[in-house]
Design an enzyme around this catalytic site. Structure first.
Site, short mmCIF file in Angstrom:
data_model
loop_
_atom_site.label_atom_id
_atom_site.label_comp_id
_atom_site.label_asym_id
_atom_site.label_seq_id
_atom_site.Cartn_x
_atom_site.Cartn_y
_atom_site.Cartn_z
N ASP A 67 0.82 -1.21 0.00
CA ASP A 67 0.00 0.00 0.00
C ASP A 67 0.85 1.26 0.00
O ASP A 67 2.08 1.20 0.17
CB ASP A 67 -0.98 -0.01 1.20
CG ASP A 67 -0.32 -0.44 2.51
OD1 ASP A 67 0.92 -0.46 2.58
OD2 ASP A 67 -1.04 -0.76 3.46
N ASN A 110 -7.60 -2.77 14.04
CA ASN A 110 -8.98 -3.06 13.64
C ASN A 110 -9.06 -4.26 12.68
O ASN A 110 -10.09 -4.49 12.06
CB ASN A 110 -9.64 -1.83 13.01
CG ASN A 110 -8.97 -1.43 11.69
OD1 ASN A 110 -8.02 -2.09 11.24
ND2 ASN A 110 -9.45 -0.38 11.06
N HIS A 150 -7.30 -4.73 9.94
CA HIS A 150 -7.03 -4.50 8.52
C HIS A 150 -5.71 -5.13 8.08
O HIS A 150 -4.78 -5.30 8.87
CB HIS A 150 -7.12 -3.01 8.14
CG HIS A 150 -5.98 -2.13 8.57
ND1 HIS A 150 -6.15 -0.79 8.82
CD2 HIS A 150 -4.67 -2.37 8.79
CE1 HIS A 150 -5.00 -0.25 9.16
NE2 HIS A 150 -4.08 -1.19 9.15
N GLU A 156 -9.70 -1.85 5.04
CA GLU A 156 -10.38 -1.52 6.28
C GLU A 156 -11.59 -2.45 6.50
O GLU A 156 -11.99 -3.16 5.58
CB GLU A 156 -10.82 -0.05 6.24
CG GLU A 156 -9.65 0.95 6.13
CD GLU A 156 -8.90 1.14 7.45
OE1 GLU A 156 -8.72 0.18 8.20
OE2 GLU A 156 -8.47 2.29 7.72
C1 GLP Z 1 -0.60 0.41 8.56
C2 GLP Z 1 -0.31 -0.40 7.31
C3 GLP Z 1 -0.55 -1.87 7.50
C4 GLP Z 1 0.10 -2.33 8.80
C5 GLP Z 1 -0.50 -1.58 9.96
C6 GLP Z 1 0.03 -2.03 11.31
O1 GLP Z 1 -1.92 0.78 8.68
N1 GLP Z 1 -1.06 0.04 6.18
O2 GLP Z 1 -0.04 -2.57 6.39
O3 GLP Z 1 -0.08 -3.71 8.95
O4 GLP Z 1 -0.21 -0.21 9.76
O5 GLP Z 1 1.12 -1.25 11.70
P1 GLP Z 1 2.10 -1.59 12.89
O6 GLP Z 1 2.93 -2.73 12.41
O7 GLP Z 1 2.92 -0.35 13.07
O8 GLP Z 1 1.27 -1.94 14.05
#
Ligand code: GLP
Length: 249
Positions: A64, A133, A135, A140
């Site tokens: 992404d 959440n 995702h 989402e």
């Molecule tokens: C962002 C990314 C996701 C990732 C998520 C969790 O929203 N788009 O791909 O999995 O963060 O982040 P973290 O690893 O910092 O908890």
């Protein structure tokens, strides 16, 4: 879905890459951002430095990117990848794919991205983190199971959680380009990393409840080859039965 419990998820994830590379040097990878994969990227960089792996033949597709951010923006996922992985290993520039958040025609960028994944033969090994959440990438809650790479609106939850990387929450882009759930489920193998108690509800939805569009991670239940690598804190809401089935390292 397989569960591996370890306090060194980054090492385990990197070891899986090393094994899969030994079997197929032309691996097509899905690569995540966030704080969770940092340990994995450190381990991959070390393995490369020690001559244990050669990444010159792999192709990568990031999951992404924020709309409006480019390589020069420190909060862009392209910047993150350059800093934390690409500048430390020998993945060829031309084999690196990241959605362009500054594309003039975002829908065309997404369709082109999907086409590039197909042209590469699909994703062999998809690595992802998970949002609080549930995702995956920026899919989402209630993202359709067959969704392709597309422009998505971020939820307020996600904006709030990701605000820590920006000077203030007003600066967090409201939109992103994200690989779709359909794109992800088409990967031949999926490895999700989950660290810390903030991910415990997402893991509960993944293992203890039936498939539920409110928790995108639960869609992985229907994938034949999905692994979740988690630390103890992320597993704190799992049942005895699930914990018993897990591989503990
Ligand atoms: C962002 C990314 C996701 C990732 C998520 C969790 O929203 N788009 O791909 O999995 O963060 O982040 P973290 O690893 O910092 O908890």
């Amino acid at each position: 879905m397989k569960l591996i419990i370890t306090e060194n998820a980054g090492l385990k994830a990197a070891q899986i890459l090393k094994e899969r590379l030994a079997a197929n040097k032309n691996l097509v990878l899905g690569l995540p951002t966030g704080s969770t994969p940092l340990g994995m990227y450190k381990n991959i960089a070390n393995m490369y430095k020690n001559g244990d792996i050669d990444l010159s033949t792999v192709t990568t597709f990031n999951l992404d990117e924020y709309v409006g951010l480019g390589a020069g923006d420190e909060q862009s996922y392209r910047y993150f990848m350059n800093e934390n992985l690409f500048s430390h290993v020998n993945i060829k520039k031309e084999n690196i794919n990241i959605p362009n958040g500054k594309a003039e025609d975002l829908d065309a960028e997404c369709a082109g991205y999907e086409a590039r994944i197909k042209a590469a033969g699909g994703i062999d090994l998809f690595y992802g983190g998970v949002g609080e959440n549930g995702h995956i990438a920026f899919n989402e809650p209630f993202s359709p199971k067959d969704s392709p790479t597309r422009v998505v609106d971020l939820t307020q939850d996600t904006i709030d959680v990701n605000a820590r990387f920006f000077d203030n929450s007003e600066d967090v882009p409201r939109k992103a380009l994200s690989m779709g759930v359909g794109t992800i489920l088409a990967a031949r193998e999926i490895v999700i990393l989950a660290l810390g108690s903030k991910k415990a509800d997402a893991l509960h939805a993944a293992f203890e409840e039936s498939e539920n569009p409110a928790w995108v991670i639960s869609y992985l239940q229907s994938h034949p080859n999905a692994i979740i690598i988690a630390d103890k804190a992320a597993c704190s809401k799992l049942s005895e039965a699930t914990l018993k089935r897990a591989e503990v390292l």
